[in-house]
Scaffold this motif. Sequence first.
Motif, PDB file in Angstrom:
ATOM      1  N   PRO A 157       9.323  49.156 123.990  1.00  0.00           N
ATOM      2  CA  PRO A 157      10.706  48.998 123.508  1.00  0.00           C
ATOM      3  C   PRO A 157      10.878  48.862 121.998  1.00  0.00           C
ATOM      4  N   GLY A 158       9.785  48.794 121.195  1.00  0.00           N
ATOM      5  CA  GLY A 158       9.898  48.413 119.794  1.00  0.00           C
ATOM      6  C   GLY A 158      10.857  49.249 118.976  1.00  0.00           C
ATOM      7  N   THR A 175      17.555  44.209 116.433  1.00  0.00           N
ATOM      8  CA  THR A 175      16.771  44.842 115.377  1.00  0.00           C
ATOM      9  C   THR A 175      15.571  43.983 115.005  1.00  0.00           C
ATOM     10  N   MET A 176      15.768  42.661 114.948  1.00  0.00           N
ATOM     11  CA  MET A 176      14.656  41.771 114.631  1.00  0.00           C
ATOM     12  C   MET A 176      13.606  41.802 115.737  1.00  0.00           C
ATOM     13  N   ALA A 195       9.789  43.055 115.252  1.00  0.00           N
ATOM     14  CA  ALA A 195       8.651  42.215 115.640  1.00  0.00           C
ATOM     15  C   ALA A 195       7.708  42.963 116.580  1.00  0.00           C
ATOM     16  N   LEU A 196       8.281  43.711 117.527  1.00  0.00           N
ATOM     17  CA  LEU A 196       7.452  44.501 118.443  1.00  0.00           C
ATOM     18  C   LEU A 196       6.730  45.631 117.700  1.00  0.00           C
ATOM     19  N   LEU A 197       7.393  46.201 116.710  1.00  0.00           N
ATOM     20  CA  LEU A 197       6.721  47.198 115.881  1.00  0.00           C
ATOM     21  C   LEU A 197       5.514  46.588 115.173  1.00  0.00           C
ATOM     22  N   ALA A 256       9.577  44.446 106.522  1.00  0.00           N
ATOM     23  CA  ALA A 256       8.449  44.462 107.450  1.00  0.00           C
ATOM     24  C   ALA A 256       8.009  45.885 107.737  1.00  0.00           C
ATOM     25  N   VAL A 257       8.970  46.760 108.027  1.00  0.00           N
ATOM     26  CA  VAL A 257       8.629  48.148 108.331  1.00  0.00           C
ATOM     27  C   VAL A 257       8.052  48.836 107.095  1.00  0.00           C
TER      28      VAL A 257
END
Length: 473
Positions: A65-66, A259-260, A264-266, A323-324
Amino acid sequence: MPFNRILTLSRLGAGAAALLAPAFAFAQDAAAPAVAAAAPAMTVDKGDTTWMLISTILVLLMIVPGLALFYGGLVRTKNMLSVLMQVMMIAAVAMIVWVTYGYSLAFTDGGSMNSFVGGFSKMFLAGVDTTTLSESFTKGSAIPELVFVCFQMTFAAITPALIVGAFAERIKFSAVILFTILWLTFVYFPIAHMVWFWGGPSAYDGPTGLIFGFGAIDFAGGTVVHINAGIAGLVGAIMVGKRTGFGKDMMAPHSMTLTMVGAALLWVGWFGFNAGSNLESNAYAALAMINTFVATAAAIVGWALVENFTRGKASMLGAASGAVAGLVVITPAAGFVGPMGAIIMGLIVSPVCYFFVSTVKNKFGYDDTADVFGVHGVGGIIGALLTGVFVNPALGGAGIVDYSTADFAASYAGTATQVWAQLKGVLVTVAWSGIGSIILYKIVDLVVGLRVPVEAEREGLDLATHGEAAYHS
């Protein structure tokens, strides 16, 4: 650089295999016969295989799901399900295309006169079964080839999914699917071949991909995934056109919470993306892991500082974007640079990406919904170039070309050589993706059309395209 050092570095994985190209010229004649004579029969390494199985699943987590949730939160409520559907369907289509002919085009020899794309020798996974192995260069062990196929399949699945964030909320679902198939075939598979294909550890004089041949290095996909997708996203945002009401209507993200969660999953999944690209469970996988931690952390801090300085407030959207950006910038360098170099890369990328998403985009007026170009494209370019700098052993890196850390001039020359190789790889990727994407968008527009009608766009793609809504009152 001693040949045993080359052997050690070569264990860094699929992306890291490219580091061998500049060294073979002076090492192969004297050392290759001895290595070939001593090479043991390969056996499956269960530890490496376990790590690669886990890494593959982690990359899938990045997609669904990221990435789906990350993009879903960034669009308006009426378009959330359309983005989720696009990401999931792209992944599914890419997987089918990959095993049908994509793996063969990316990772087989396309002929002695062809350094751009592979051939069809493994079409429909011909010759790939439970007995075939993906060989290791140094220790006579390997992982099953099917594991390597699956791992690289997740990369092929996430890359076109990244692109949809650039033109979300106004593109036809049929156009997304057709473009995905064409883009994978004519852009992604050739770039993957150019960057990562080499003749194999036992084929010193074997063929290599074009960018590999430059001596450019890309540990986990800075060029193959992020620059490639970022340029295609920019072209798509321009050719599909702006959203109806862009610049007038409120188009703020509908859920920073989602989105957060997606970001986080990414981040979690990216450990499979980066550390998994080592293909072995060893100290270099650990190096890629710590770099994925600290570069991302530095980029989050960097983005927050820039926002606080320019806007007076640090935002959650900024933290997620940082983060990305940090994950993107460290991707090509993950197994090549030291942790301190990774931190500096993270601190550098955020201000530059922030400038592109807040200033350059507004200046030129293109509607990149989720800042695919500003974060992935720009971050990938910065990462590719800085990899050539911080790979230098004098800066804590692994060293690729012939550095002399005791001689500043020689060390500088080594850095310049690697940065030039990186730049050539970036330019080829930008040109191939940019020109190829322009042609493919035009073909898709002629066949099915790119945009939904204005009425459907105003209603929202969830209902207009898929007949369902994310929320019901």
